[in-house]
Design an enzyme around this catalytic site. Sequence first.
Site, short mmCIF file in Angstrom:
data_model
loop_
_atom_site.label_atom_id
_atom_site.label_comp_id
_atom_site.label_asym_id
_atom_site.label_seq_id
_atom_site.Cartn_x
_atom_site.Cartn_y
_atom_site.Cartn_z
N GLY A 186 0.80 -1.23 0.00
CA GLY A 186 0.00 0.00 0.00
C GLY A 186 0.83 1.27 0.00
CB SER A 226 3.44 -1.27 -4.47
OG SER A 226 3.11 -0.64 -3.24
C1 PEP Z 1 -1.98 -6.50 -0.14
O1 PEP Z 1 -2.95 -6.00 0.40
O2 PEP Z 1 -1.72 -7.68 0.06
C2 PEP Z 1 -1.16 -5.67 -1.02
C3 PEP Z 1 -0.09 -6.20 -1.56
O3 PEP Z 1 -1.55 -4.37 -1.21
P1 PEP Z 1 -1.00 -3.37 -2.34
O4 PEP Z 1 -1.00 -4.11 -3.65
O5 PEP Z 1 -1.96 -2.23 -2.34
O6 PEP Z 1 0.39 -2.96 -1.93
#
Ligand code: PEP
Length: 265
Positions: A186, A226
């Site tokens: 995130g 991400s």
């Molecule tokens: C997740 O919630 O497992 C995650 C990887 O979130 P993001 O892709 O937003 O980093």
Amino acid sequence: MQNKRKKLIIGNWKMFKDAIQASADFQTLSDNVAAKNLSIEVGVAAPSIFLADLARKTRNTVSLFAQNAHWAEEGAFTGEVSPAMLKSIHVLGSLVAHSERRQMFAETNQTAGARISALLNHGMRAVYCVGETLAEREKGLLKEILVTQLEQAFVASKIRNSQTFVGSDPNKPLLSIAYEPVWAIGTGKAASAVEAQEAHTIIRTFLLNYFGDEIGNQFQILYGGSVKANNVSEFINCPNIDGALVGGASLVPKDFLELCMKSSN
Ligand code: PEP
């Protein structure tokens, strides 16, 4: 054997969307995945309140996961959902020990092991999330953290028969590992492919030592943190990266579909 693992991309919807949005987005995803004939497996880990509705829409095109599952068969556990309940509405499995649950809901390697065991004993799938914090990485503790998270959970699962971890479908082993560095979740700052590969190699080596070559080679290891349509190719083509767990970029069906198409060959 190593290259034959099917790629798996799971969107983690976390605590987003309402019932109408979830239903519409899942339908769009399911219709498009069916039409595109992708070489990968596409999954969604949805809030448990929407799962029964979404399960009626999958037509086996999108694999449906919960975000958490309790370890007990049933009992006085207010607010919890058991693997048996999930199975009864045709949910295939669940994420286990996502870092947000480790950080905010007191998840430990031991409780993770109990959840894995409960899911596997129902023939359901467990996507076990592991990963280091930035402070741990900076202290050079990457390997120690990953090995401890894996070992303690598998010991706590008390499963003696390695075959229980695999199941009967070679394309869909019951256990998958999601390597998710906490600092990449995130934040918009993904790990580099080199950093991800280093961690995935540690995990694969552990799995081979713990389960033996034949079984250890079957588990998919997903990268999460991400991942977006514009960087997924960096990861998906690396040896030992067998897919992705995707948070933010899974929320809009068009973006997630683009990411899935880029992961399919
Ligand atoms: C997740 O919630 O497992 C995650 C990887 O979130 P993001 O892709 O937003 O980093």
